[in-house]
Each structure stands twice: as structure tokens, then as C-alpha cells.
Scaffold this motif. Sequence first.
Motif, PDB file in Angstrom:
ATOM      1  N   ILE A   1       0.852  -1.177   0.000  1.00 17.55           N
ATOM      2  CA  ILE A   1       0.000   0.000   0.000  1.00 17.55           C
ATOM      3  C   ILE A   1       0.893   1.234   0.000  1.00 17.55           C
ATOM      4  O   ILE A   1       2.031   1.183   0.466  1.00 17.55           O
ATOM      5  N   THR A   2       0.369   2.307  -0.551  1.00 12.06           N
ATOM      6  CA  THR A   2       1.069   3.581  -0.545  1.00 12.06           C
ATOM      7  C   THR A   2       0.186   4.563   0.201  1.00 12.06           C
ATOM      8  O   THR A   2      -1.027   4.583  -0.005  1.00 12.06           O
ATOM      9  N   VAL A   3       0.778   5.350   1.068  1.00  7.16           N
ATOM     10  CA  VAL A   3       0.003   6.333   1.822  1.00  7.16           C
ATOM     11  C   VAL A   3       0.525   7.727   1.528  1.00  7.16           C
ATOM     12  O   VAL A   3       1.696   7.913   1.200  1.00  7.16           O
ATOM     13  N   ARG A   4      -0.396   8.681   1.611  1.00  9.16           N
ATOM     14  CA  ARG A   4      -0.020  10.090   1.492  1.00  9.16           C
ATOM     15  C   ARG A   4      -0.911  10.881   2.430  1.00  9.16           C
ATOM     16  O   ARG A   4      -2.064  10.514   2.668  1.00  9.16           O
ATOM     17  N   GLU A   5      -0.342  11.945   2.970  1.00 11.32           N
ATOM     18  CA  GLU A   5      -1.107  12.751   3.914  1.00 11.32           C
ATOM     19  C   GLU A   5      -2.317  13.349   3.201  1.00 11.32           C
ATOM     20  O   GLU A   5      -2.211  13.872   2.103  1.00 11.32           O
ATOM     21  N   ALA A   6      -3.468  13.238   3.861  1.00 14.60           N
ATOM     22  CA  ALA A   6      -4.704  13.759   3.296  1.00 14.60           C
ATOM     23  C   ALA A   6      -4.660  15.285   3.307  1.00 14.60           C
ATOM     24  O   ALA A   6      -4.116  15.890   4.233  1.00 14.60           O
ATOM     25  N   ASP A   7      -5.217  15.900   2.295  1.00 14.70           N
ATOM     26  CA  ASP A   7      -5.234  17.360   2.202  1.00 14.70           C
ATOM     27  C   ASP A   7      -5.916  17.975   3.407  1.00 14.70           C
ATOM     28  O   ASP A   7      -7.049  17.647   3.729  1.00 14.70           O
ATOM     29  N   GLY A   8      -5.208  18.869   4.090  1.00 13.97           N
ATOM     30  CA  GLY A   8      -5.773  19.592   5.218  1.00 13.97           C
ATOM     31  C   GLY A   8      -6.148  18.731   6.408  1.00 13.97           C
ATOM     32  O   GLY A   8      -6.888  19.143   7.282  1.00 13.97           O
ATOM     33  N   ARG A   9      -5.665  17.520   6.467  1.00  9.46           N
ATOM     34  CA  ARG A   9      -6.028  16.599   7.551  1.00  9.46           C
ATOM     35  C   ARG A   9      -4.756  16.097   8.206  1.00  9.46           C
ATOM     36  O   ARG A   9      -4.411  14.934   8.099  1.00  9.46           O
ATOM     37  N   HIS A  10      -4.056  16.950   8.893  1.00 13.75           N
ATOM     38  CA  HIS A  10      -2.790  16.594   9.523  1.00 13.75           C
ATOM     39  C   HIS A  10      -2.943  15.339  10.391  1.00 13.75           C
ATOM     40  O   HIS A  10      -3.832  15.247  11.218  1.00 13.75           O
ATOM     41  N   GLY A  11      -2.073  14.377  10.152  1.00  7.99           N
ATOM     42  CA  GLY A  11      -2.105  13.149  10.940  1.00  7.99           C
ATOM     43  C   GLY A  11      -3.005  12.073  10.363  1.00  7.99           C
ATOM     44  O   GLY A  11      -3.082  10.975  10.901  1.00  7.99           O
TER      45      GLY A  11
ATOM     46  N   ALA B   1       4.094   7.874  -0.320  1.00 12.23           N
ATOM     47  CA  ALA B   1       4.123   8.317  -1.714  1.00 12.23           C
ATOM     48  C   ALA B   1       5.380   9.128  -2.008  1.00 12.23           C
ATOM     49  O   ALA B   1       5.926   9.056  -3.112  1.00 12.23           O
ATOM     50  N   SER B   2       5.865   9.868  -1.030  1.00 15.41           N
ATOM     51  CA  SER B   2       7.056  10.693  -1.227  1.00 15.41           C
ATOM     52  C   SER B   2       8.351   9.879  -1.251  1.00 15.41           C
ATOM     53  O   SER B   2       9.386  10.379  -1.688  1.00 15.41           O
ATOM     54  N   ARG B   3       8.301   8.620  -0.759  1.00 21.67           N
ATOM     55  CA  ARG B   3       9.483   7.748  -0.740  1.00 21.67           C
ATOM     56  C   ARG B   3       9.077   6.327  -1.133  1.00 21.67           C
ATOM     57  O   ARG B   3       9.112   5.406  -0.314  1.00 21.67           O
ATOM     58  N   PRO B   4       8.689   6.119  -2.387  1.00 24.09           N
ATOM     59  CA  PRO B   4       8.147   4.829  -2.801  1.00 24.09           C
ATOM     60  C   PRO B   4       9.125   3.657  -2.751  1.00 24.09           C
ATOM     61  O   PRO B   4       8.708   2.503  -2.759  1.00 24.09           O
ATOM     62  N   ASP B   5      10.417   3.929  -2.664  1.00 31.30           N
ATOM     63  CA  ASP B   5      11.399   2.845  -2.617  1.00 31.30           C
ATOM     64  C   ASP B   5      11.713   2.374  -1.208  1.00 31.30           C
ATOM     65  O   ASP B   5      12.483   1.439  -1.016  1.00 31.30           O
ATOM     66  N   THR B   6      11.113   3.012  -0.202  1.00 30.28           N
ATOM     67  CA  THR B   6      11.395   2.686   1.191  1.00 30.28           C
ATOM     68  C   THR B   6      10.168   2.091   1.863  1.00 30.28           C
ATOM     69  O   THR B   6       9.088   2.686   1.841  1.00 30.28           O
ATOM     70  N   VAL B   7      10.321   0.905   2.466  1.00 31.40           N
ATOM     71  CA  VAL B   7       9.236   0.300   3.230  1.00 31.40           C
ATOM     72  C   VAL B   7       9.209   0.970   4.598  1.00 31.40           C
ATOM     73  O   VAL B   7      10.167   0.892   5.357  1.00 31.40           O
TER      74      VAL B   7
END
Length: 114
Positions: free
Chosen positions: A21-31, A73-79
Amino acid sequence: MSTTTIKRPTGNATNAGRHRITVREADGRHGRFEILLPDGLTLPASRTPLLTAARYLLSEGVNPSAVIEMRHASRPDTVAAYGRVGALAKLDVREDQTSGPRFCKWRPPPQDRG
């Protein structure tokens, strides 16, 4: 000449598969993080994306012994984190004002009785 049946082990990571899975911080939803699955599906934002994704995969019939790995998402090569789907699906994270974050048993939210 005799033949021998070779039994393959069940319930290990090689037979169970690996899910990324890939995660990215949700817009305007810190944390809170959006969860992107390999098939293009996006799960709702969560504070515990790896645990939420594990529960989703388990509900979809994925082998509990399968491994799930999370990448940003910002570091796709790192687990960033990984574990077995069945074990992670049973966990939640709780914290209060007197103690920091800690793992605890997951409990489904109460159903609406309306």
C-alpha cells in the motif's frame, strides 16, 4: 518404483502473497493518511493506515498470513512498516493525556441503532 507426495507448507509468506500500500497525507487533515491500493482503489483517510488497510484486505478474503507493506508516496522505494495482515488487523492505536501511543486490541465501531 515408489512415489512420494510432497506436501507444501501452508500459511507462510511465500504462499500467502505480499500486498503493498502507498500512503499520502490527506489534504488539510494533519495526521490522517489516504491509503492507495495497487489496484487503484483509495481507502478513506485514517490515522492508522497500515492497520486500516490490513482490516480491509482481510475483509476482502486475503490470506491472514500474507504480508502487507506500507510505503509513503514521497518515498516509494522505502518500506515504512510491514507485518502480517491477520496480526495487524487485530490492532489499533490508543493514546490519552497520561500516556503516549500504544497498540491495543481493535474493536469495531458501534453500529447505529436508529
